[in-house]
Write an enzyme that holds these catalytic residues in place. Sequence first.
Site, PDB file in Angstrom:
ATOM      1  N   ASP A  81       0.857  -1.227  -0.030  1.00 21.51           N
ATOM      2  CA  ASP A  81       0.023  -0.141   0.020  1.00 21.51           C
ATOM      3  C   ASP A  81       0.989   1.092   0.008  1.00 21.51           C
ATOM      4  O   ASP A  81       1.864   1.446   0.859  1.00 21.51           O
ATOM      5  CB  ASP A  81      -0.710   0.087   1.158  1.00 21.51           C
ATOM      6  CG  ASP A  81      -1.955   0.874   1.196  1.00 21.51           C
ATOM      7  OD1 ASP A  81      -1.840   2.077   0.561  1.00 21.51           O
ATOM      8  OD2 ASP A  81      -3.026   0.568   1.849  1.00 21.51           O
ATOM      9  N   ASP A  92      -3.399   7.442  -3.048  1.00 25.89           N
ATOM     10  CA  ASP A  92      -3.418   6.351  -1.865  1.00 25.89           C
ATOM     11  C   ASP A  92      -3.869   5.180  -2.718  1.00 25.89           C
ATOM     12  O   ASP A  92      -5.003   5.177  -3.257  1.00 25.89           O
ATOM     13  CB  ASP A  92      -4.338   6.549  -0.716  1.00 25.89           C
ATOM     14  CG  ASP A  92      -4.311   5.594   0.105  1.00 25.89           C
ATOM     15  OD1 ASP A  92      -3.553   4.545  -0.059  1.00 25.89           O
ATOM     16  OD2 ASP A  92      -5.126   5.730   1.138  1.00 25.89           O
ATOM     17  N   HIS A 152     -12.073   5.929   2.517  1.00 27.63           N
ATOM     18  CA  HIS A 152     -12.203   7.045   3.469  1.00 27.63           C
ATOM     19  C   HIS A 152     -12.146   8.262   2.370  1.00 27.63           C
ATOM     20  O   HIS A 152     -11.630   8.201   1.198  1.00 27.63           O
ATOM     21  CB  HIS A 152     -11.138   6.979   4.232  1.00 27.63           C
ATOM     22  CG  HIS A 152      -9.702   6.609   3.559  1.00 27.63           C
ATOM     23  ND1 HIS A 152      -8.699   7.454   2.972  1.00 27.63           N
ATOM     24  CD2 HIS A 152      -9.120   5.494   3.356  1.00 27.63           C
ATOM     25  CE1 HIS A 152      -7.659   6.975   2.420  1.00 27.63           C
ATOM     26  NE2 HIS A 152      -8.142   5.822   2.602  1.00 27.63           N
ATOM     27  N   HIS A 160      -7.302  10.133   6.447  1.00 28.55           N
ATOM     28  CA  HIS A 160      -8.637   9.883   6.525  1.00 28.55           C
ATOM     29  C   HIS A 160      -9.276  10.971   6.932  1.00 28.55           C
ATOM     30  O   HIS A 160      -9.012  11.464   8.275  1.00 28.55           O
ATOM     31  CB  HIS A 160      -8.363   8.893   7.900  1.00 28.55           C
ATOM     32  CG  HIS A 160      -7.962   7.314   7.353  1.00 28.55           C
ATOM     33  ND1 HIS A 160      -7.078   6.524   8.108  1.00 28.55           N
ATOM     34  CD2 HIS A 160      -7.977   6.721   6.050  1.00 28.55           C
ATOM     35  CE1 HIS A 160      -6.770   5.591   7.301  1.00 28.55           C
ATOM     36  NE2 HIS A 160      -7.154   5.779   5.998  1.00 28.55           N
ATOM     37  N   GLU A 185     -11.078   0.921  -1.006  1.00 32.09           N
ATOM     38  CA  GLU A 185     -10.125  -0.311  -0.680  1.00 32.09           C
ATOM     39  C   GLU A 185     -10.719  -1.459  -0.126  1.00 32.09           C
ATOM     40  O   GLU A 185     -10.860  -1.785   1.075  1.00 32.09           O
ATOM     41  CB  GLU A 185      -8.904   0.191   0.072  1.00 32.09           C
ATOM     42  CG  GLU A 185      -9.342   1.096   1.592  1.00 32.09           C
ATOM     43  CD  GLU A 185      -8.001   1.612   2.041  1.00 32.09           C
ATOM     44  OE1 GLU A 185      -7.093   0.714   2.221  1.00 32.09           O
ATOM     45  OE2 GLU A 185      -8.081   2.792   2.603  1.00 32.09           O
ATOM     46  N   GLU A 280      -6.617  -1.122  -4.117  1.00 32.78           N
ATOM     47  CA  GLU A 280      -7.289   0.429  -3.803  1.00 32.78           C
ATOM     48  C   GLU A 280      -6.855   1.630  -4.809  1.00 32.78           C
ATOM     49  O   GLU A 280      -5.741   1.322  -5.490  1.00 32.78           O
ATOM     50  CB  GLU A 280      -6.389   0.759  -2.470  1.00 32.78           C
ATOM     51  CG  GLU A 280      -6.893   2.145  -1.988  1.00 32.78           C
ATOM     52  CD  GLU A 280      -5.913   2.648  -0.650  1.00 32.78           C
ATOM     53  OE1 GLU A 280      -5.143   2.031  -0.311  1.00 32.78           O
ATOM     54  OE2 GLU A 280      -7.027   3.637   0.091  1.00 32.78           O
TER      55      GLU A 280
HETATM   56 MN    MN Z   1      -3.828   2.700   1.106  1.00 33.51          MN
HETATM   57 MN    MN Z   2      -6.626   4.187   2.104  1.00 35.85          MN
END
Ligand code: MN
Ligand code: MN
Length: 296
Positions: A81, A92, A152, A160, A185, A280
Site C-alpha cells: 500500500d 493512495d 475514506h 483519513h 479499498e 485500492e
Molecule cells: Mn492505502
Molecule cells: Mn487508504
Amino acid sequence: MQEDYLKAGKIAAEVREMVRNKNWVGRTVYEICEEVEGEIKKLGARCAFPVNASINEVAAHYTAEPDDPTVIGETDLVKIDLGAQINGYIADTAVTVCYDTQFDVLVQAAEDALSNAMSMIKSGTKTRDIGRTIESTIKKMGCKPIANLSGHSLDRYTIHAGKTIPNIWSIGGFSLSEESAYACEPFVTTKDGGGFVRNGQTRNIFAINTRKKTKDAEADRLLDYIWENFNMLPFALRWLTDKWEEKEARKLLETLIKKKAVQAYPILIEAGGQRVAQAEHTFIPNEGGVTVTTKA
Ligand code: MN
Ligand code: MN
C-alpha cells in the site's frame, strides 16, 4: 489542487504497476519499502505515508523497521500500500502480490470488487450502494469481505478525512460529492476467516496528534522535525534515522507517544488468522462519472 491530485495519482499508479510486475520473493520488507519509496521520490512526488508491506493474515499498517530482516517467501501474499503526495494532495493506492496460485482468488476478488465499485461511481452515488456492490462481488467469488476496514475521504495533508466508504452493505452513509477525493479499498479474506481485523501488538507507523510542547527539549526538537517534514501525515522510525541514532529516535518517539503528542498505529490482523488481499484506488467523482486518479 485538482492538478496536484492528478499528478500524485499518475506517479502512484506507475509505482504500483512496477510493484505488481516485480517478483519480490527472497527480498526483505526493508528492501521493498525503501525501493518503493525511492521510486515515488524519483518520479517527483513525496511519500504520503510509509509504504505498507503487510504479509498474509496481517491486513494493513505494517511497515519495515530499520534493517527489517523479514523475507518474502514463495507462498506469501503481500499487500503493498503506497501513497504519493504533491503539495499535500494525496494519491493512495494498493496492490496485492502473490506467487502461490491457490490464493489468486483472494487477489482477484479484491480487484474485481474495486473495479465494480469504480464503474458505479459518479457524484451523488450512495456509499451504502458501493458497500453492497463490494460485498456481493466478493461473496460471489466464495470469499469474505473484511467488515471493519473501509475506504475514506481524503483532504490536503489528511489521509483519513472523516468519511468512510464501507466494504459491506450497511445502513446510513452519505452521497459522494463532486470534486472531492476519496479512496476505495476492498479487503478480502477466505470464507473461513473472521471477516474482521483486530489490533496487533506491533506498532511501527506514527503520526502527530498535537504540536503542544512536551517540556523535553530533545523530544520537542523531534516533534518540530516531524511537523516540518511530514506535517500531519504518517511516518516511520526509518525516516528519522538519518538525523538521530536509531536507539535515540526510538526513545524520543516513546516520550512523544507517552505525552500523546504522537500516536502509534497498531498492525491490523485478520481475526480468524486467514490471509487477506487488498486493492485500492483514489478517485474524484464528477457529474458524468469518475476520475480514478490512480488508474493504470
Ligand atoms: Mn492505502
Ligand atoms: Mn487508504
